[in-house]
Design a protein around this motif. Structure first.
Motif, mmCIF file in Angstrom:
data_model
loop_
_atom_site.group_PDB
_atom_site.id
_atom_site.type_symbol
_atom_site.label_atom_id
_atom_site.label_comp_id
_atom_site.label_asym_id
_atom_site.label_seq_id
_atom_site.Cartn_x
_atom_site.Cartn_y
_atom_site.Cartn_z
ATOM 1 N N SER A 68 0.822 -1.207 0.000
ATOM 2 C CA SER A 68 0.000 0.000 0.000
ATOM 3 C C SER A 68 0.855 1.257 0.000
ATOM 4 C CB SER A 68 -0.924 0.002 1.229
ATOM 5 O OG SER A 68 -1.746 -1.146 1.253
ATOM 6 N N LEU A 69 2.034 1.183 0.596
ATOM 7 C CA LEU A 69 2.905 2.353 0.696
ATOM 8 C C LEU A 69 3.782 2.554 -0.527
ATOM 9 C CD1 LEU A 69 4.030 2.015 4.417
ATOM 10 C CD2 LEU A 69 2.732 3.910 3.453
ATOM 11 N N ILE A 70 3.763 1.593 -1.452
ATOM 12 C CA ILE A 70 4.665 1.679 -2.605
ATOM 13 C C ILE A 70 4.401 2.938 -3.424
ATOM 14 C CG2 ILE A 70 5.136 0.656 -4.864
ATOM 15 C CD1 ILE A 70 5.084 -2.065 -3.566
ATOM 16 N N LEU A 71 3.121 3.252 -3.688
ATOM 17 C CA LEU A 71 2.792 4.379 -4.561
ATOM 18 C C LEU A 71 3.311 5.711 -4.020
ATOM 19 C CD1 LEU A 71 1.400 5.418 -7.091
ATOM 20 C CD2 LEU A 71 -0.729 5.577 -5.784
ATOM 21 N N PRO A 72 2.959 6.117 -2.776
ATOM 22 C CA PRO A 72 3.518 7.392 -2.299
ATOM 23 C C PRO A 72 5.032 7.386 -2.181
ATOM 24 C CG PRO A 72 2.312 6.254 -0.537
ATOM 25 C CD PRO A 72 2.007 5.546 -1.802
ATOM 26 N N VAL A 73 5.621 6.244 -1.873
ATOM 27 C CA VAL A 73 7.086 6.180 -1.774
ATOM 28 C C VAL A 73 7.722 6.392 -3.144
ATOM 29 C CG1 VAL A 73 9.023 4.633 -1.314
ATOM 30 C CG2 VAL A 73 7.137 4.760 0.307
ATOM 31 N N ILE A 74 7.156 5.777 -4.182
ATOM 32 C CA ILE A 74 7.697 5.953 -5.539
ATOM 33 C C ILE A 74 7.590 7.410 -5.977
ATOM 34 C CG2 ILE A 74 7.271 5.412 -7.964
ATOM 35 C CD1 ILE A 74 6.598 2.583 -7.134
ATOM 36 N N VAL A 75 6.425 8.034 -5.745
ATOM 37 C CA VAL A 75 6.251 9.445 -6.105
ATOM 38 C C VAL A 75 7.253 10.314 -5.352
ATOM 39 C CG1 VAL A 75 4.647 11.395 -6.054
ATOM 40 C CG2 VAL A 75 3.819 9.125 -6.673
ATOM 41 N N TYR A 76 7.441 10.021 -4.083
ATOM 42 C CA TYR A 76 8.396 10.792 -3.270
ATOM 43 C C TYR A 76 9.808 10.668 -3.829
ATOM 44 C CZ TYR A 76 11.611 11.677 0.586
ATOM 45 O OH TYR A 76 12.665 12.117 1.349
ATOM 46 N N LEU A 77 10.242 9.452 -4.141
ATOM 47 C CA LEU A 77 11.605 9.251 -4.628
ATOM 48 C C LEU A 77 11.823 9.912 -5.988
ATOM 49 C CD1 LEU A 77 12.204 5.505 -3.615
ATOM 50 C CD2 LEU A 77 13.155 7.556 -2.539
ATOM 51 N N ILE A 78 10.836 9.841 -6.862
ATOM 52 C CA ILE A 78 10.979 10.432 -8.201
ATOM 53 C C ILE A 78 11.227 11.929 -8.096
ATOM 54 C CG2 ILE A 78 9.714 11.011 -10.305
ATOM 55 C CD1 ILE A 78 8.417 8.243 -10.154
ATOM 56 N N PHE A 308 -8.246 0.754 -5.820
ATOM 57 C CA PHE A 308 -7.240 -0.195 -6.308
ATOM 58 C C PHE A 308 -6.443 -0.795 -5.151
ATOM 59 C CE2 PHE A 308 -2.810 -0.921 -7.597
ATOM 60 C CZ PHE A 308 -3.001 -1.927 -8.527
ATOM 61 N N LEU A 309 -6.088 0.049 -4.165
ATOM 62 C CA LEU A 309 -5.300 -0.424 -3.032
ATOM 63 C C LEU A 309 -6.134 -1.184 -2.009
ATOM 64 C CD1 LEU A 309 -3.018 2.692 -2.348
ATOM 65 C CD2 LEU A 309 -2.420 0.602 -3.579
ATOM 66 N N SER A 310 -7.464 -1.200 -2.168
ATOM 67 C CA SER A 310 -8.322 -1.856 -1.176
ATOM 68 C C SER A 310 -8.104 -3.364 -1.119
ATOM 69 C CB SER A 310 -9.797 -1.561 -1.484
ATOM 70 O OG SER A 310 -10.166 -2.068 -2.749
ATOM 71 N N LYS A 311 -7.427 -3.933 -2.121
ATOM 72 C CA LYS A 311 -7.091 -5.358 -2.056
ATOM 73 C C LYS A 311 -5.970 -5.617 -1.052
ATOM 74 C CE LYS A 311 -6.024 -5.158 -6.406
ATOM 75 N NZ LYS A 311 -5.636 -5.521 -7.793
ATOM 76 N N TYR A 312 -5.262 -4.544 -0.676
ATOM 77 C CA TYR A 312 -4.171 -4.681 0.288
ATOM 78 C C TYR A 312 -4.490 -4.036 1.641
ATOM 79 C CZ TYR A 312 -1.818 -5.415 -4.179
ATOM 80 O OH TYR A 312 -1.484 -5.848 -5.439
ATOM 81 N N CYS A 313 -5.410 -3.077 1.679
ATOM 82 C CA CYS A 313 -5.736 -2.377 2.916
ATOM 83 C C CYS A 313 -7.175 -1.896 2.842
ATOM 84 C CB CYS A 313 -4.783 -1.193 3.147
ATOM 85 S SG CYS A 313 -4.860 0.066 1.858
ATOM 86 N N ASP A 314 -7.641 -1.257 3.893
ATOM 87 C CA ASP A 314 -8.987 -0.712 3.897
ATOM 88 C C ASP A 314 -9.107 0.403 2.869
ATOM 89 O OD1 ASP A 314 -11.619 -0.667 5.657
ATOM 90 O OD2 ASP A 314 -11.090 1.414 5.256
ATOM 91 N N LEU A 324 -2.367 11.485 -0.515
ATOM 92 C CA LEU A 324 -0.994 11.864 -0.159
ATOM 93 C C LEU A 324 -0.087 11.809 -1.380
ATOM 94 C CD1 LEU A 324 1.120 12.565 2.000
ATOM 95 C CD2 LEU A 324 1.363 10.112 2.448
ATOM 96 N N ALA A 325 -0.240 10.771 -2.206
ATOM 97 C CA ALA A 325 0.577 10.660 -3.419
ATOM 98 C C ALA A 325 0.294 11.812 -4.380
ATOM 99 C CB ALA A 325 0.311 9.312 -4.100
ATOM 100 N N LEU A 326 -0.978 12.191 -4.528
ATOM 101 C CA LEU A 326 -1.327 13.296 -5.421
ATOM 102 C C LEU A 326 -0.786 14.622 -4.899
ATOM 103 C CD1 LEU A 326 -4.987 12.246 -6.259
ATOM 104 C CD2 LEU A 326 -3.069 12.318 -7.854
ATOM 105 N N LYS A 327 -0.822 14.804 -3.583
ATOM 106 C CA LYS A 327 -0.261 16.038 -3.012
ATOM 107 C C LYS A 327 1.242 16.070 -3.195
ATOM 108 C CE LYS A 327 -0.764 19.928 -1.011
ATOM 109 N NZ LYS A 327 -1.532 21.003 -1.683
ATOM 110 N N MET A 328 1.907 14.935 -3.038
ATOM 111 C CA MET A 328 3.346 14.870 -3.297
ATOM 112 C C MET A 328 3.639 15.170 -4.765
ATOM 113 S SD MET A 328 4.825 11.641 -1.157
ATOM 114 C CE MET A 328 4.907 11.650 0.640
#
Length: 382
Positions: A68-78, A308-314, A324-328
């Motif tokens: 679930s954290l992969i998306l915001p982490v990828i956006v942050y690193l880019i 999409f992420l609901s398969k991994y978390c609520d 958070l990813a969109l704000k980043m």
């Protein structure tokens, strides 16, 4: 006769070893999985399986949390690497997280309506309008910041209930209703009180400061999480989202559920309006026709990411990560010196790429599986 047949059926034991029949040392209750009624050897097996299951659940929870954290982490690193680490330091990251509270609450506001297939484009206009109305009422009545909080929330609830009434009883598609009400609310923002909006005293702005803003976020999460997962309302929303006809046939009151969902949306839009007016010190109309649609689109994109992420978390946690990813994404492009128009292009490209991946990821997994099988066949042939 029926009693004999029932006893015969009960004697089939799926847990007993070998023949599948109940052993002499074991009762019917033990056969159906009650540990206290099992023989000692069966009881040990039962508890060992439970411990194994708990460890597997823990590993699965950690794995899903990381996914679930992969998306915001990828956006942050880019954007941290792309901006030469002008974006991504502790100060800028804490500011981004604090600024993300506002879009997160708006995304949670429309989450249930989005689940039921109702497209609402009014959140941005309602946030501005309720801020203007509630701020003016609070200063006229001299009720202080907490009174302002309640009045802004009440104004937002009135707006969402009007939207729900038009949508339900005029039988107009939700997208058309949302756009029509958006234009009405924006016109009111530019008309009432001379079109100048409202300003609030500096002492009333503490809701947007740390730690109050995070306390608001946490309380909001617990409220909507409880309503969505532990009440009849939440089950009715998911039933209508899975199929309106079937849900109505099993007794779900569609009109009542819609009104409750729009009422909850009004409460959360009111909270978002309080955060907005306290953060900016004022609530002013946005220049341009349908200028607040960007707020709605950002919230809709966050809910799509959450789905999409609901398969991994609520769903609510996934929606928070999406916002958070969109704000980043927006803050990262700003740190790289890109204009606001380019930021809108970036949001559109992000949405298209994300939906393309979400809708076609099965093709990627099919290709990987075929490659794996091909390698196995070639290895056996050698």
């Amino acid at each position: 006769m029926a009693l004999m047949i029932g006893r015969t059926l009960l004697r089939h034991n799926l847990h007993a070893p070998e023949s599948g029949c109940i052993t002499k040392q074991e009762s019917l209750e033990g056969a159906f999985g009650i540990p206290e009624c099992m023989p000692p050897n069966r009881r040990r097996d039962f508890h060992s399986k439970e411990r194994c299951s708990n460890s597997m659940k823990a590993r699965r929870f950690i794995t899903n949390a990381l996914k679930s954290l992969i998306l915001p982490v990828i956006v942050y690193l880019i954007f941290a690497i792309g901006s030469g680490f002008r974006f991504g330091n502790i100060n800028s990251l804490s500011a981004v997280i604090r600024q993300s509270v506002y879009p997160v609450i708006i995304a949670w506001a429309i989450c249930n309506n989005q689940t039921m297939g109702v497209w609402d484009f009014t959140p941005g206009s309602i946030v501005v309008l309720s801020g203007i109305l509630g701020g003016q009422w609070a200063q006229s009545l001299n009720v202080g910041p907490w009174g302002m909080f309640l009045l802004i929330t009440a104004a937002a609830c009135i707006c969402t209930q009007i939207t729900c009434t038009v949508f339900t009883f005029c039988r107009i598609p939700s997208m058309v209703t949302g756009l029509g009400m958006l234009m009405i609310f924006e016109s009111l923002c530019n008309t009432i009180y001379g079109g100048g909006g409202t300003k609030i005293p500096r002492g009333w702005t503490f809701f947007a400061k740390t730690p109050y803003i995070f306390m608001i976020l946490l309380i909001s999460f617990f409220i909507i999480y409880f309503l969505n997962n532990y009440t009849k309302f939440g089950y009715d929303v998911r039933s209508l989202g899975n199929g309106t006809v079937i849900a109505k046939n099993i007794g779900v009151n569609q009109i009542k559920t819609r009104y409750l969902s729009f009422l909850l949306e009004g409460v959360f839009l009111g909270i978002a309006s309080v955060v907005n007016i306290c953060y900016n010190g004022a609530s002013k109309p946005v220049a341009g026709s349908m200028a607040t649609t960007s707020v709605a689109f950002s919230a809709i994109m966050a809910v799509m990411v959450g789905a999409f992420l609901s398969k991994y978390c609520d769903l609510l946690i996934g929606t928070m990560f999406g916002a958070l990813a969109l704000k980043m994404l927006a803050s990262g492009m700003l740190a790289m010196g890109l204009a606001s128009e380019t930021q809108q292009i970036g949001n559109g490209v992000f949405l298209i790429l994300f939906l393309a991946f979400a809708n076609n990821q099965h093709l990627i997994f099919d290709i990987r599986e075929r490659n794996r099988l091909r390698k196995e066949v070639m290895a056996k042939a050698e």
